[in-house]
Design an enzyme around this catalytic site. Structure first.
Site, PDB file in Angstrom:
ATOM      1  N   ASP A  13     -14.913   0.609  40.494  1.00 37.02           N
ATOM      2  CA  ASP A  13     -15.613   1.583  39.991  1.00 37.02           C
ATOM      3  C   ASP A  13     -16.424   2.333  40.902  1.00 37.02           C
ATOM      4  O   ASP A  13     -16.735   1.696  41.927  1.00 37.02           O
ATOM      5  CB  ASP A  13     -16.859   0.730  39.016  1.00 37.02           C
ATOM      6  N   HIS A  33     -12.351  17.198  36.155  1.00 32.58           N
ATOM      7  CA  HIS A  33     -11.303  17.301  37.028  1.00 32.58           C
ATOM      8  C   HIS A  33     -11.176  16.173  37.751  1.00 32.58           C
ATOM      9  O   HIS A  33     -10.131  15.464  37.999  1.00 32.58           O
ATOM     10  CB  HIS A  33     -11.249  18.578  37.960  1.00 32.58           C
ATOM     11  N   CYS A  60      -2.332  19.540  40.246  1.00 36.13           N
ATOM     12  CA  CYS A  60      -3.176  18.652  39.097  1.00 36.13           C
ATOM     13  C   CYS A  60      -2.699  19.135  37.802  1.00 36.13           C
ATOM     14  O   CYS A  60      -2.857  20.346  37.869  1.00 36.13           O
ATOM     15  CB  CYS A  60      -4.557  18.858  39.476  1.00 36.13           C
ATOM     16  N   CYS A 109      -7.435  22.457  36.161  1.00 37.15           N
ATOM     17  CA  CYS A 109      -6.644  23.245  37.223  1.00 37.15           C
ATOM     18  C   CYS A 109      -5.673  24.275  36.446  1.00 37.15           C
ATOM     19  O   CYS A 109      -5.202  25.096  37.201  1.00 37.15           O
ATOM     20  CB  CYS A 109      -5.933  22.119  38.045  1.00 37.15           C
ATOM     21  N   CYS A 123      -4.517  18.883  34.854  1.00 39.27           N
ATOM     22  CA  CYS A 123      -5.933  18.738  34.118  1.00 39.27           C
ATOM     23  C   CYS A 123      -6.150  20.228  33.685  1.00 39.27           C
ATOM     24  O   CYS A 123      -5.727  21.043  34.187  1.00 39.27           O
ATOM     25  CB  CYS A 123      -7.028  18.126  34.889  1.00 39.27           C
ATOM     26  N   ASP A 166     -22.343  -4.376  33.978  1.00 43.15           N
ATOM     27  CA  ASP A 166     -22.770  -5.234  35.202  1.00 43.15           C
ATOM     28  C   ASP A 166     -24.013  -5.873  35.057  1.00 43.15           C
ATOM     29  O   ASP A 166     -24.556  -5.678  33.802  1.00 43.15           O
ATOM     30  CB  ASP A 166     -23.063  -4.123  36.526  1.00 43.15           C
TER      31      ASP A 166
END
Lengths: 392, 397
Positions: free
Chosen positions: A265, A333, A303, A308, A305, A91
């Site tokens: 973002d 996560h 989920c 999880c 991931c 930015d």
């Protein structure tokens, strides 16, 4: 221009695309985790690749302070410095200036402020911002804009919008690496549709590689928020990426994608993880809560991931806010959740099942059918029928 | 659990092999148990653990006291035990009430009912019954019985009481021993040779699978330690493994190996990591001592570097040139220096990975030296070279 933007699928205003940047070919809609100081808090670049992160955002203000853009340049640019092989976005530094520094003052020259290091008066001009970002070397860089919070009213908003257009010309002139770094302009104008329209047309005239919608995600009411996004996405060119800065909550991302935005973002997923809150299809899960002490279910059974698949809420509960590992696992996560959301948005649009995806998403988040009115209004404009999710 | 001694060097140092049910491979000893907080490393997340050398890095140590604020033993049981709860099914876990980092024995508050520890949740008194309830629910591969550890300056009366108590608690723990899981009998005795001998002899006749040597790293000097260690190990059967707590520094580990200890925990890696230090001491046993070495400023010596030092701001080289750990393969000293300056957690993650990797390499060198029958020389040379740079520094001033 150092990017290619190819739309692969549509549903009304929503689009799924391939955004090819110098360091990586990305799929949109996409979410960019915020790696403020050259790192995502508590995660390695390997882990970020593993969960499918495509672009990371770096903060020019923070990096210019430490370790300085000159050092980063000397060591080969930020990609090399942090060993991130995929895409980066920086930015302009303007937002942190204004939000972090009480004594910042904006003039036509630039943003004057007191250096947090030694209190000396300093000036961040459009030219300086671009030079710093040139040294950092990100795939996408942002023009320095005169950003005003949407909660402010009066002539300041108009002043800021016109100044943003004048500053973008200075940014374009100062940009030394247009074939390696894409300079995005930022649409300002507060909540005033007339001002926003002038700004959009002004930026489009400059024929930039991409455009951001700025000045939102700062406390304005949701109804105003989506209307500004809808207006801007309708007016911005079809064949260039649209980035809504500072957004955000999963629901906001789904709505903005329906309205035709591509990039987002936000610090929210990683910041809320450090406070013990997990993102789940139903909304949020507060792992700190006593109810979690002996809950042997995973955070989110749907989920895929690592967290999880391996851990119970009870175990994460005993870690959060007490051990670094708790922050790490929850950040992991939460980012996985956001990146999976991005993947789902992209694939559902490409595969022609976007409205079904949106309905499914809303049904999980609002099982009683109490979808907020602003979402209903926005989906109406987006041409997506969510009547099956709404009780009223 | 199975254990066998495979080689001896200099009399008492032994190289062995330990096999735990959950680990697919046997682990060679002397070996290092990695410190954990609640079963996971302090900074290295579980998916990064596999980047460490295997099977060296497969033994982890934890304290049941880490879970004194939950989850409850009942919940842990319903999840299936510690391995299940932390998702590390192919790792070996050792449970010891004391961990040298955050569960420190508080002998002033220990009484006949239980052992007291200073923990992040305050001072906790744990009774044998409670301790065994936790052990039973967690199902570690091996566990030490509850001990009353006293510092080196404890008076004789208190020390003697600690031995009597520890043996009594040992019997109480064994009586409640769960099926599965190897019990290591705890041996204390402070800095009193006679008490050390007495305790070792008492525990040696109990029905245990190994021995946990407590009470070290609590104020005894480097000079007095070898005789205290020998007073214990000389009175233990040779075929069972010996584990120790509190010998963290490399020189201390070598003392333990020399006395015949097989398993070591260490707080050294943790303290290095949070201090911003990275281990650099040479692991190559053939390296000559370099008297011309230029000491760089700000806390660097030949054993470790302080990555906060400004000298590393632009250093684009890895911590150790041919180190194959994740950190050295992917990141530079300059990046870690930056992360430390801006207080980012990634610094500690990267440092814990490198320091663990390096320290595991040190243990590998020890094992090689024992197998080659030259442990005594290895120990002498190692200690000497670590002091040499200080001597060289004095001379150069």
């Amino acid at each position: 221009m150092a990017l290619r933007f190819e739309v692969l699928g549509r549903f009304n205003r929503a689009r799924a695309a391939q955004l090819t940047l110098p360091h990586f070919a990305c799929q949109t809609p996409l979410f960019m985790p915020v790696g403020t100081q050259g790192t995502i808090k508590g995660l390695t670049t390997d882990q970020l690749e593993e969960i499918g992160c495509q672009i990371i955002l770096g903060n020019t203000y923070h990096l210019a302070l430490r370790p300085t853009s000159e050092l980063i340049d000397e060591l080969g640019g930020l990609h090399k410095f942090m060993n991130w092989p995929r895409a980066l976005l920086t930015d302009s530094g303007g937002f942190q200036m204004v939000s972090l520094l009480h004594l910042a003052d904006i003039t036509e020259k630039g943003v004057t402020f007191q250096s947090p290091v030694d209190g000396k008066p300093m000036l961040l001009t459009p030219e300086e911002s671009i030079q710093i970002q040139n040294r950092i070397g990100a795939d996408i860089i942002m023009a320095l804009d005169d950003v005003v919070r949407t909660t402010i009213t009066g002539p300041r908003i108009e002043e800021a919008m016109y100044r943003t257009l004048r500053w973008v010309d200075r940014c374009i002139a100062a940009h030394k690496r247009p074939h390696e770094q894409n300079l995005f302009g930022i649409v300002q104008g507060g909540l005033d549709p007339v001002l926003r329209d002038i700004c959009v047309r002004g930026l489009v005239d400059r024929n930039l590689p991409g455009y951001a919608i700025g000045g939102l995600a700062g406390g304005e009411d949701k109804d105003s928020f989506w209307r500004v996004v809808a207006q801007c996405t309708a007016a911005l060119p079809e064949d260039k990426p649209r980035y809504v800065m500072g957004v955000g909550y999963p629901l906001d991302i789904v709505v903005c994608s329906a309205l035709g935005a591509d990039m987002y973002d936000c610090v929210y997923p990683t910041r809320t993880a450090r406070f013990g809150t997990a993102l789940v299809p139903e909304g949020v899960l507060k792992l700190k809560h006593n109810a979690m002490v002996n809950d042997t279910r995973p955070i989110d059974p749907t989920c895929a991931c690592m967290v999880c698949k391996n851990y119970t809420r009870a175990y994460i509960h005993c870690l959060v806010t007490k051990d670094a590992m708790g922050s790490q696992l929850l950040s992991y996560h939460n980012l996985y959740y956001m990146l999976q959301l991005s993947r789902n948005l992209h694939s559902s649009i490409v595969e022609g099942r976007f409205p079904e995806f949106v309905c499914d998403f809303l049904q999980k988040m609002f099982p009683k059918g109490d979808v907020p009115e602003w979402v209903c209004n926005a989906m109406d404009v987006a041409g997506i029928d969510i009547s099956s999710c709404c009780s009223s | 659990m199975k254990f066998a001694v495979k080689a001896l060097s200099s009399g008492k140092a032994r190289a062995g092999v330990v096999h735990l049910g959950s680990c697919p491979s046997s682990i060679e000893t002397p070996c290092l148990l990695l410190s954990t907080r609640k079963g996971l490393p302090i900074f290295i997340s579980p998916d990064l653990l596999s980047s460490l050398p295997s099977p060296d890095s497969n033994l982890l140590q934890f304290s049941p006291l880490h879970f004194s604020e939950g989850p409850s033993p009942k919940t842990i049981s319903s999840i299936g035990g510690l391995h299940q709860m932390v998702g590390l099914h192919e790792y070996g876990f050792a449970a010891v009430a004391r961990d040298s980092i955050q569960c420190l024995p508080e002998c002033g508050s220990t009484n006949k009912t239980g052992a007291s520890f200073e923990t992040p949740c305050g001072r906790r008194l744990i009774k044998p019954v409670e301790y065994m309830e936790m052990i039973t629910s967690m199902k570690p591969n091996l566990w030490a019985t509850l001990a009353d550890e006293v510092p080196a300056w404890a008076n004789n009366k208190r020390n003697k009481t600690s031995v009597d108590r520890t043996v009594k608690w040992l019997d109480e723990c064994i009586a409640r021993s769960p099926a599965g899981g190897a019990v290591f009998g705890s041996i204390v005795g402070g800095s009193n040779i006679e008490e050390r001998k007495r305790c070792a002899q008492e525990v040696a006749v109990r029905n245990v699978s190994g021995y946990w040597i407590g009470g070290f790293g609590l104020g005894e000097s480097m000079e007095e330690r070898p005789s205290l260690l020998n007073a214990v190990t000389d009175n233990l059967p040779k075929d069972w493994p010996r584990m120790i707590c509190g010998l963290g520094l490399p020189e201390e580990v070598l003392q333990g190996v020399a006395a015949g200890v097989d398993l070591f925990d260490s707080a050294y890696i943790y303290h290095l990591t949070i201090g911003g230090f990275a281990l650099t001491f040479p692991l190559d046993r053939t390296e000559k001592i370099d008297y011309n070495y230029q000491l760089s400023d700000q806390g660097s010596d030949r054993t470790k570097i302080n990555l906060r030092a400004t000298v590393y701001r632009k250093d684009a080289t890895p911590i150790v040139e041919d180190c194959c750990c994740y950190t050295c393969q992917n990141h530079t000293k300059a990046y870690i220096n930056h992360l430390l300056n801006v207080h980012e957690m990634l610094a500690q993650i990267l440092l814990e990975i490198h320091n663990t990797h390096h320290y595991l390499g040190f243990f590998r060198s020890i094992r090689e030296a024992i197998k080659e029958g030259c442990f005594e020389q290895f120990q002498k040379k190692f200690v000497q070279s670590r002091r040499e740079h200080l001597a060289a520094d004095v001379v150069s001033v």
